[in-house]
Motif scaffolding. Sequence first.
Motif, short mmCIF file in Angstrom:
data_model
loop_
_atom_site.label_atom_id
_atom_site.label_comp_id
_atom_site.label_asym_id
_atom_site.label_seq_id
_atom_site.Cartn_x
_atom_site.Cartn_y
_atom_site.Cartn_z
N UNK A 93 -5.58 -10.82 12.33
CA UNK A 93 -4.17 -10.71 11.96
C UNK A 93 -3.97 -9.92 10.67
N UNK A 94 -2.86 -9.21 10.59
CA UNK A 94 -2.49 -8.58 9.33
C UNK A 94 -1.64 -9.55 8.51
N UNK A 95 -1.24 -9.09 7.33
CA UNK A 95 -0.54 -10.00 6.42
C UNK A 95 0.81 -10.43 6.98
N UNK A 96 1.34 -9.70 7.95
CA UNK A 96 2.61 -10.10 8.56
C UNK A 96 2.40 -11.10 9.70
N UNK A 97 1.13 -11.44 9.93
CA UNK A 97 0.82 -12.38 11.00
C UNK A 97 0.78 -11.73 12.37
N UNK B 137 -7.66 -4.29 2.59
CA UNK B 137 -7.18 -3.01 3.11
C UNK B 137 -6.13 -2.41 2.21
N UNK B 138 -5.37 -1.46 2.74
CA UNK B 138 -4.42 -0.72 1.91
C UNK B 138 -3.49 -1.67 1.17
N UNK B 139 -3.44 -1.53 -0.13
CA UNK B 139 -2.54 -2.37 -0.89
C UNK B 139 -1.40 -1.57 -1.49
N UNK B 140 -1.63 -0.29 -1.67
CA UNK B 140 -0.55 0.52 -2.23
C UNK B 140 0.29 1.09 -1.10
N UNK B 165 0.34 -2.15 7.77
CA UNK B 165 0.11 -3.11 8.86
C UNK B 165 -1.38 -3.38 9.05
N UNK B 166 -2.21 -2.66 8.28
CA UNK B 166 -3.66 -2.87 8.40
C UNK B 166 -4.21 -3.82 7.35
N UNK B 167 -3.34 -4.33 6.51
CA UNK B 167 -3.83 -5.30 5.52
C UNK B 167 -4.19 -6.60 6.22
#
Lengths: 160, 419
Positions: A93-97, B137-140, B165-167
Amino acid sequence: MTYLEKQSNPLDPVHFRGNLQADYLYTSGAAGDKFFKHIMENDSFLASECEECGTVFCPPRLYCEDCFVEIPDEKWKEVPAKGTVRLFTTAMLNTFGEPLEVPKIIGLIDIEGTDSSMLGILKTKDQKQDLTGITVEAVFRPTQEREGTLKDILYFNESG
Amino acid sequence: MNRKVCIVGVGHTNFNSMTPDVSWKEFMYDACKKAYFDAGINPRKDVDSFITCAEDYWEGFGIFDEFVPDQIGATLRPCCTVCGDGIQGMANAYMQIMTGLMDTVAVEAHSKVSDLLTYGDVVLHAMDPLFEKPVSGPVERERYAGSPSYPDNNPKPLVGSTDEKERVHPYFLAGLEMQHYLRSAKVTEEQCASVAVKNKKNAFLNPYAINQADLSSEDVMSSEYLFNPLKRLDISPLVDGAICFVLAEESVAKKLGIEPIYLNGFGYSSETPWLSTRGMDAGYARQAVNMATKMAKLKDPKKALDVVEVDDRFSYKELQHIEALGLAGPGEAAQLLEEGELYKDGSLPTNLSGGSMGVGNCLEATGLQRSLEIITQLRGLAGKRQVTDAETGLAQSWRGIPSGTGAVAIFSRNPEVKT
């Protein structure tokens, strides 16, 4: 009033969307600075060793968290940018779930010659179920593209 | 000086997956109003000091303390925020009362997490920005609206992709820790799944627990792997909820004519934030319980405790915490569960409230939610989930991923814990 007469129409409550403008500079600090400048030019890590308890920190630190003493310059050393996978997980999952387009394998890697571990993206030669105990090596960005942050380490690749 | 601290009032809102009908201030007001009613006091003159437990990033604005006083009855009164779990707030209330400066202190903690649209990113923000967070992953962002630090002509070079969306969701850390627990305790995924099954079932008997479900461990096992070995149903759902306790010196309770529940001991501890050198065996809980049992003069907790609430934000955490608290030997908590000892009629009834699995993960209010169950049990008001003659109970909390902080509180019906 809300508490005597509760809202019952779901279309009634009003909200608005906001965000925080919160940008920072994160200073690497005396120890971090040396570490990150080192990986800009080298494919290895720096570590620091506590004089009292002998714990070797990587990423290196200016002080030992157990003994609370400073670690002098002469107790710094270079260690290979490799280690052994202690724990790993496949993140879906990504940070948005939401599902990640490409799941990522993240490992906790015990760095060779130190008492510390680092988190890293893992790449293996073949599809393995159990990555515990495999030795991995950091793959860095090409030298001219490095910027002195952890992102200079692209991932950890299975050795051999 | 022989002061004793007890709980004289509790109040809480309903717990729900979202609460769009009330603002966070009204939500806090609701909980506090009920607690003051329960204690039979007027906060404007009877409460000497107020404590809230909050964290700016959970709330969505800065300097949370400043936004507090009005909704809890604390304007122009001593008021502060503890940036931690509710049990840590309660510990501070205890200390304020023990100084003799305050006799009555209100403690509030809440979650209005449904207002937070980027929970994963806020949690990620709690990881070390230099050495740990970038792994996600990408933070900026290439261009962040209105941000002077990301000009159009200088997009930051990123690893892989610039796609936010890849974080990776920071719960991957729970996946790593669960793997460690399974190995070190020689526990199976099925045994962890049984925790989720038990607690979601317990929730049926708790009127304010909204995440009740009648699941089998196969249901949990067949839910998808999100952070292997962690599965979807091993993760507690987020909820909104606010809780307020009124703590007071024993003499105040007597004056109010309230049968007090005593706070006999507490402890809290934080591990190093560096994942690089941090232990993975809930050392914070071990430290916290040592402090709490010493303070409560509790020699044999296993024998003395009638009811226990431990943090179960992830299913394996309940087992790990029971062991860290010394209530089971290493790797033995799963066995206790299998033998039925963690159920209402067992020797160590655990998370009868439903825990985070059954009630929901209410962020910094988790410790108070656990304490609320203990107090309800000790007051004999737990209805169908009531443990007969419960006299002593323990509540434990953890601040969640990626924190290494935990707290413990020991309550009893007696000024001195009966051992």
